[in-house]
Design an enzyme around this catalytic site. Structure first.
Site, PDB file in Angstrom:
ATOM      1  N   ARG A  92      45.695  48.848  19.911  1.00 30.82           N
ATOM      2  CA  ARG A  92      46.263  49.882  19.053  1.00 30.82           C
ATOM      3  C   ARG A  92      46.662  51.097  19.892  1.00 30.82           C
ATOM      4  O   ARG A  92      46.125  51.327  20.976  1.00 30.82           O
ATOM      5  CB  ARG A  92      45.258  50.289  17.980  1.00 30.82           C
ATOM      6  CG  ARG A  92      44.799  49.147  17.083  1.00 30.82           C
ATOM      7  CD  ARG A  92      43.711  49.603  16.129  1.00 30.82           C
ATOM      8  NE  ARG A  92      43.302  48.539  15.213  1.00 30.82           N
ATOM      9  CZ  ARG A  92      42.317  47.680  15.455  1.00 30.82           C
ATOM     10  NH1 ARG A  92      41.640  47.757  16.611  1.00 30.82           N
ATOM     11  NH2 ARG A  92      42.000  46.750  14.583  1.00 30.82           N
ATOM     12  N   LYS A 127      37.993  50.466  16.817  1.00 26.38           N
ATOM     13  CA  LYS A 127      38.241  51.144  15.557  1.00 26.38           C
ATOM     14  C   LYS A 127      36.985  51.126  14.696  1.00 26.38           C
ATOM     15  O   LYS A 127      36.249  50.152  14.669  1.00 26.38           O
ATOM     16  CB  LYS A 127      39.387  50.436  14.819  1.00 26.38           C
ATOM     17  CG  LYS A 127      39.808  51.082  13.521  1.00 26.38           C
ATOM     18  CD  LYS A 127      40.951  50.272  12.908  1.00 26.38           C
ATOM     19  CE  LYS A 127      41.398  50.862  11.587  1.00 26.38           C
ATOM     20  NZ  LYS A 127      42.481  50.043  10.966  1.00 26.38           N
ATOM     21  N   HIS A 196      52.849  49.736  16.811  1.00 28.15           N
ATOM     22  CA  HIS A 196      52.166  48.759  15.956  1.00 28.15           C
ATOM     23  C   HIS A 196      52.986  47.481  15.807  1.00 28.15           C
ATOM     24  O   HIS A 196      52.423  46.397  15.623  1.00 28.15           O
ATOM     25  CB  HIS A 196      51.886  49.367  14.587  1.00 28.15           C
ATOM     26  CG  HIS A 196      50.694  48.766  13.921  1.00 28.15           C
ATOM     27  ND1 HIS A 196      49.402  48.924  14.397  1.00 28.15           N
ATOM     28  CD2 HIS A 196      50.580  47.979  12.814  1.00 28.15           C
ATOM     29  CE1 HIS A 196      48.559  48.279  13.621  1.00 28.15           C
ATOM     30  NE2 HIS A 196      49.237  47.688  12.666  1.00 28.15           N
ATOM     31  N   ARG A 199      52.007  45.277  18.565  1.00 32.12           N
ATOM     32  CA  ARG A 199      50.716  44.641  18.259  1.00 32.12           C
ATOM     33  C   ARG A 199      50.935  43.413  17.379  1.00 32.12           C
ATOM     34  O   ARG A 199      50.354  42.347  17.617  1.00 32.12           O
ATOM     35  CB  ARG A 199      49.799  45.651  17.574  1.00 32.12           C
ATOM     36  CG  ARG A 199      48.457  45.087  17.106  1.00 32.12           C
ATOM     37  CD  ARG A 199      47.575  46.234  16.605  1.00 32.12           C
ATOM     38  NE  ARG A 199      46.459  45.766  15.806  1.00 32.12           N
ATOM     39  CZ  ARG A 199      45.318  45.311  16.313  1.00 32.12           C
ATOM     40  NH1 ARG A 199      45.156  45.253  17.623  1.00 32.12           N
ATOM     41  NH2 ARG A 199      44.340  44.912  15.515  1.00 32.12           N
ATOM     42  N   HIS A 222      40.728  41.994  14.392  1.00 33.61           N
ATOM     43  CA  HIS A 222      40.823  42.226  12.947  1.00 33.61           C
ATOM     44  C   HIS A 222      39.433  42.084  12.339  1.00 33.61           C
ATOM     45  O   HIS A 222      38.592  41.329  12.847  1.00 33.61           O
ATOM     46  CB  HIS A 222      41.774  41.217  12.302  1.00 33.61           C
ATOM     47  CG  HIS A 222      43.216  41.539  12.530  1.00 33.61           C
ATOM     48  ND1 HIS A 222      43.795  42.695  12.071  1.00 33.61           N
ATOM     49  CD2 HIS A 222      44.191  40.855  13.185  1.00 33.61           C
ATOM     50  CE1 HIS A 222      45.073  42.706  12.407  1.00 33.61           C
ATOM     51  NE2 HIS A 222      45.330  41.611  13.084  1.00 33.61           N
ATOM     52  N   TYR A 232      49.573  36.429   9.887  1.00 34.84           N
ATOM     53  CA  TYR A 232      50.187  35.536  10.859  1.00 34.84           C
ATOM     54  C   TYR A 232      50.294  34.065  10.458  1.00 34.84           C
ATOM     55  O   TYR A 232      50.997  33.306  11.108  1.00 34.84           O
ATOM     56  CB  TYR A 232      49.426  35.633  12.187  1.00 34.84           C
ATOM     57  CG  TYR A 232      49.342  37.048  12.676  1.00 34.84           C
ATOM     58  CD1 TYR A 232      50.494  37.761  13.003  1.00 34.84           C
ATOM     59  CD2 TYR A 232      48.123  37.714  12.768  1.00 34.84           C
ATOM     60  CE1 TYR A 232      50.432  39.076  13.418  1.00 34.84           C
ATOM     61  CE2 TYR A 232      48.049  39.034  13.190  1.00 34.84           C
ATOM     62  CZ  TYR A 232      49.205  39.706  13.510  1.00 34.84           C
ATOM     63  OH  TYR A 232      49.143  41.012  13.918  1.00 34.84           O
TER      64      TYR A 232
END
Length: 247
Positions: A92, A127, A196, A199, A222, A232
């Protein structure tokens, strides 16, 4: 007049519901009129947001612009390293900004989990509300460009007498900011690419190559497999229908 999105409609419904519940509980009204609305009318359709990824042509043009659109050699080398690092890891933008030189392990080393890796990786502050460092693998191409940048950074630091542990430095002789990163992408991609999107490009390419959603989830970190799959894993309606028909 701008139309409300489904998310906006849901939010407004929740606000009205909370308001009338408050009025009813405090005896300002005799009834909560929101509760009288049939449940099937009080729902919005849930839609999945489309994942936007740059095309190969857009990426190629973006990188060419990074080389040709700047007369400052340090900026060129730094900007290329930034883009190659995101493309070679999927980290990120906030994680990239917070990187220190000591977070790079270009020749491998001991990871935060105690395991030793011979593959290049970076340690990033992940994160979340709690301070937690993650070890994230990077591509060989990213390693090459980071090595070039470190040489240029060393000269830049000495010439400007900088004492800063930050990996990516601005012309202001300090850690790059979110604005610097945002403007970099906006300027050289013509506003068509943001960090992003790169990413998401990594996640898309990884899944196309491996068909392994667990691998994608772990590399991009994630929160769940469900989140990774939502972005995805895509199947056509025809493929689903044919599979069910053969049960």
């Amino acid at each position: 007049r701008r139309k409300n999105s489904l998310d906006s409609i849901c939010t407004k419904k929740n606000v009205f519901s909370a308001f009338w519940n408050y009025m009813f509980m405090n005896k300002y009204v005799d009834d909560n009129i929101i509760q009288q609305i049939p449940g099937h009318l009080y729902k919005s359709e849930v839609t999945l947001k489309e994942v936007k990824v740059p095309t190969e042509e857009q990426l190629e043009k973006f990188i060419c612009n990074l080389y040709d659109g700047n007369n400052n050699e340090f900026n060129i080398i730094r900007n290329i390293a930034i883009v190659k690092l995101i493309l070679g890891s999927g980290i990120r933008s906030e994680e990239l900004i917070n990187l220190d030189v000591e977070d790079l392990f270009l020749n491998g080393g001991k990871k935060k989990n105690g395991r030793v890796s011979e593959t290049p990786f970076i340690n990033i502050l992940g994160k979340g509300k709690t301070e937690r460092y993650d070890s994230v693998y990077i591509s060989q191409e990213a390693k090459i460009y980071l090595k070039d940048y470190l040489k240029s950074r060393e000269i830049f630091v000495k010439e400007n007498n900088i004492d800063d542990k930050a990996l990516f430095l601005s012309n202001g002789k300090e850690r790059i900011s979110k604005d610097v990163l945002t403007n970099l992408f906006k300027r050289y991609s013509g506003g068509k690419i943001n960090p992003h999107m790169l990413r998401h490009w990594v996640g898309t390419v990884l899944y196309e190559k491996t068909k392994d959603i667990v691998l994608v989830q772990r590399q991009l970190r994630h929160a769940s497999l469900e989140t990774a799959a939502k972005y995805y894993v895509h199947m056509s309606e025809e493929k689903i229908a044919n599979a069910i028909a053969e049960l």
